[in-house]
Design a protein around this motif. Structure first.
Motif, PDB file in Angstrom:
ATOM      1  N   GLU A 108       0.697  -1.286  -0.169  1.00 56.16           N
ATOM      2  CA  GLU A 108      -0.034  -0.017   0.060  1.00 56.16           C
ATOM      3  C   GLU A 108       1.024   1.340  -0.056  1.00 56.16           C
ATOM      4  N   PRO A 109       0.387   2.318  -0.589  1.00 59.58           N
ATOM      5  CA  PRO A 109       1.372   3.510  -0.809  1.00 59.58           C
ATOM      6  C   PRO A 109       1.689   4.034   0.645  1.00 59.58           C
ATOM      7  N   GLU A 110       0.902   3.982   1.622  1.00 60.49           N
ATOM      8  CA  GLU A 110       1.392   4.356   3.085  1.00 60.49           C
ATOM      9  C   GLU A 110       2.331   3.491   3.722  1.00 60.49           C
ATOM     10  N   ARG A 111       2.630   2.422   2.796  1.00 60.98           N
ATOM     11  CA  ARG A 111       3.599   1.633   3.686  1.00 60.98           C
ATOM     12  C   ARG A 111       4.928   1.407   2.764  1.00 60.98           C
ATOM     13  N   LEU A 112       5.027   2.289   1.648  1.00 63.77           N
ATOM     14  CA  LEU A 112       5.979   2.150   0.840  1.00 63.77           C
ATOM     15  C   LEU A 112       7.437   2.608   1.238  1.00 63.77           C
ATOM     16  N   ASP A 113       7.278   3.632   2.194  1.00 63.24           N
ATOM     17  CA  ASP A 113       8.714   4.055   2.749  1.00 63.24           C
ATOM     18  C   ASP A 113       9.227   3.082   3.649  1.00 63.24           C
ATOM     19  N   ARG A 114       8.303   2.483   4.480  1.00 61.54           N
ATOM     20  CA  ARG A 114       8.764   1.311   5.387  1.00 61.54           C
ATOM     21  C   ARG A 114       9.270   0.185   4.803  1.00 61.54           C
ATOM     22  N   TRP A 115       8.561  -0.241   3.657  1.00 57.06           N
ATOM     23  CA  TRP A 115       8.998  -1.353   2.920  1.00 57.06           C
ATOM     24  C   TRP A 115      10.480  -1.238   2.338  1.00 57.06           C
ATOM     25  N   LEU A 116      10.747  -0.010   2.001  1.00 63.26           N
ATOM     26  CA  LEU A 116      11.935   0.410   1.100  1.00 63.26           C
ATOM     27  C   LEU A 116      13.206   0.479   2.210  1.00 63.26           C
ATOM     28  N   ALA A 117      12.636   0.845   3.668  1.00 67.68           N
ATOM     29  CA  ALA A 117      13.642   0.829   4.673  1.00 67.68           C
ATOM     30  C   ALA A 117      14.034  -0.530   4.909  1.00 67.68           C
ATOM     31  N   GLY A 118      13.064  -1.567   5.029  1.00 71.76           N
ATOM     32  CA  GLY A 118      13.123  -2.959   5.158  1.00 71.76           C
ATOM     33  C   GLY A 118      14.084  -3.562   4.198  1.00 71.76           C
ATOM     34  N   PHE A 119      14.191  -2.929   2.912  1.00 69.48           N
ATOM     35  CA  PHE A 119      14.730  -3.630   1.849  1.00 69.48           C
ATOM     36  C   PHE A 119      16.423  -3.252   1.986  1.00 69.48           C
ATOM     37  N   ALA A 120      16.464  -1.881   2.384  1.00 72.69           N
ATOM     38  CA  ALA A 120      17.789  -1.363   2.748  1.00 72.69           C
ATOM     39  C   ALA A 120      18.500  -2.212   4.085  1.00 72.69           C
ATOM     40  N   GLU A 121      17.610  -2.698   4.847  1.00 72.84           N
ATOM     41  CA  GLU A 121      18.006  -3.445   5.949  1.00 72.84           C
ATOM     42  C   GLU A 121      18.530  -5.033   5.574  1.00 72.84           C
TER      43      GLU A 121
END
Length: 204
Positions: A8-21
């Motif tokens: 969901e759009p509201e979760r994209l930044d959090r998902w990208l942060a997890g991808f970086a981790e």
């Protein structure tokens, strides 16, 4: 190996942060498109992610299966006017001869009645009961989320009464079950989500 997840759009930044981790700090590029900003991330270990949005608003939703249908107009991520109903279309039969022909005619009639009903609801909910609204008029859907039975959905969208919807961007969700209120809400959530294509890093 590439796989796709919906976020969901509201979760994209959090998902990208997890991808970086998981894969390390990445370089990201952003591209403006008609459907929103596409984000491409390339991590140092070789993993990549391409997040494609469907940021159209309002969204029209049309779901049709043999067991029922759902039509809705959503704006700002929320369902507005909607209609969920049930109309039974019998399954195919293995019987032969006259019985099979009679059954096929009955089944065809039921499918036609279902399509007619859905077209009527879509015209009312998505087009304000106006078969030829002014292009770009406020409140009209800018894109469609469709799902259910592919053939039935196409019959609905090809109806002359809905010609104003033809050519709109479409997100397909043909894996959805028989439409109910909760399925309609799922269609909206998935319809407005980013689709992220993830490619894992090369094997060591």
């Amino acid at each position: 190996m590439t796989r796709v997840v919906e976020v969901e759009p509201e979760r994209l930044d959090r998902w990208l942060a997890g991808f970086a981790e998981r894969h390390g700090p990445f370089d990201a590029t952003r591209e403006d498109t008609a459907g929103g900003v596409v984000v491409r991330a390339e991590a140092p270990d070789g993993a990549t992610a391409v997040a494609t949005p469907f940021a159209h608003d309002p969204l029209g939703i049309v779901l049709v299966r043999r067991g029922g249908y759902a039509v809705a107009l959503a704006a700002g991520g929320r369902l507005g006017e909607s209609k969920v109903g049930r109309r039974h279309v019998q399954s195919r039969t293995a019987a032969g001869g006259w019985s099979q022909q009679r059954f096929a005619r009955r089944r065809g009639k039921q499918a036609d009645e279902l399509v007619v009903a859905v077209v009527g609801h879509a015209r009312r909910i998505l087009l304000g009961d106006d078969e030829s609204p002014a292009a770009g008029a406020a409140g009209l859907p800018r894109a469609l989320v469709i799902g259910g039975d592919r053939a039935l959905v196409q019959q609905v969208l090809e109806a002359p009464a809905l010609r104003s919807l033809q050519g709109l961007p479409v997100r397909e969700l043909y894996d959805l079950p028989d439409p109910r209120r909760d399925v309609l809400e799922t269609a909206l959530r998935r319809g407005r989500s980013y689709r992220i294509a993830i490619t894992d890093p090369p094997a060591a």
